[in-house]
Scaffold this motif. Sequence first.
Motif, mmCIF file in Angstrom:
data_model
loop_
_atom_site.group_PDB
_atom_site.id
_atom_site.type_symbol
_atom_site.label_atom_id
_atom_site.label_comp_id
_atom_site.label_asym_id
_atom_site.label_seq_id
_atom_site.Cartn_x
_atom_site.Cartn_y
_atom_site.Cartn_z
ATOM 1 N N ARG A 109 0.823 -1.223 0.000
ATOM 2 C CA ARG A 109 0.000 0.000 0.000
ATOM 3 C C ARG A 109 0.853 1.267 0.000
ATOM 4 N N LEU A 110 2.005 1.196 0.670
ATOM 5 C CA LEU A 110 2.849 2.393 0.797
ATOM 6 C C LEU A 110 3.595 2.740 -0.496
ATOM 7 N N MET A 111 3.823 1.712 -1.332
ATOM 8 C CA MET A 111 4.663 1.924 -2.509
ATOM 9 C C MET A 111 3.816 1.956 -3.781
ATOM 10 N N ASP A 112 4.439 2.326 -4.923
ATOM 11 C CA ASP A 112 3.718 2.374 -6.199
ATOM 12 C C ASP A 112 3.802 1.034 -6.935
ATOM 13 N N GLU A 113 4.925 0.360 -6.794
ATOM 14 C CA GLU A 113 5.095 -0.941 -7.446
ATOM 15 C C GLU A 113 5.542 -1.940 -6.386
ATOM 16 N N PHE A 114 5.091 -3.170 -6.554
ATOM 17 C CA PHE A 114 5.421 -4.206 -5.577
ATOM 18 C C PHE A 114 5.420 -5.546 -6.286
#
Length: 133
Positions: A109-114
């Motif tokens: 949720r915190l990042m743009d890509e995972f």
Amino acid sequence: MAAQTCVDVRNEWDIVSARQLGRDLSKELGFSSVDQARITTAISELARNIYLYAGKGKVCIEPVKDVNRSGLQIIASDTGPGIQDIRKVMQDGFTTSGGLGAGLPGVKRLMDEFSINSSVDIGTEILITKWLR
Ligand SMILES: Nc1ncnc2c1ncn2[C@@H]1O[C@H](COP(=O)(O)OP(=O)(O)OP(=O)(O)O)[C@@H](O)[C@H]1O
Ligand SMILES: [Mg+2]
């Protein structure tokens, strides 16, 4: 800025070092203080998982460029036990250690890509990216 910087994660102090490196690089790249906090939290969670579940591994952080944007990419990798069911570990509350099970879904949720690449008995590699806006 260095092309890529890695921190070996073997103990709890290394988690702090990885976090600090993420803070320095994200600040240098011009991320807002809120995004700096998101990035450092994500790094802490991944480094802590390496320490807890794999024993050791590393966190590498590097600036990345797309056609029309730039950002910061983090790769957390280990040669630990691997993850059997990736879908399961991405559910809020799933834990094998009595933790909150909030780490990985939170990082996503915190990042743009995972993305996760993991094989049982071989290890785990998690790649996350935050883009500058
Ligand atoms: N690097 C890893 N190697 C092997 N298993 C892992 C790794 N990272 C996570 N896991 C597995 O995924 C599960 C979920 O991880 P997650 O970080 O979401 O929650 P947690 O660590 O159990 O609790 P929390 O992070 O909230 O304290 C872990 O309980 C563990 O079984
Ligand atoms: Mg965790």
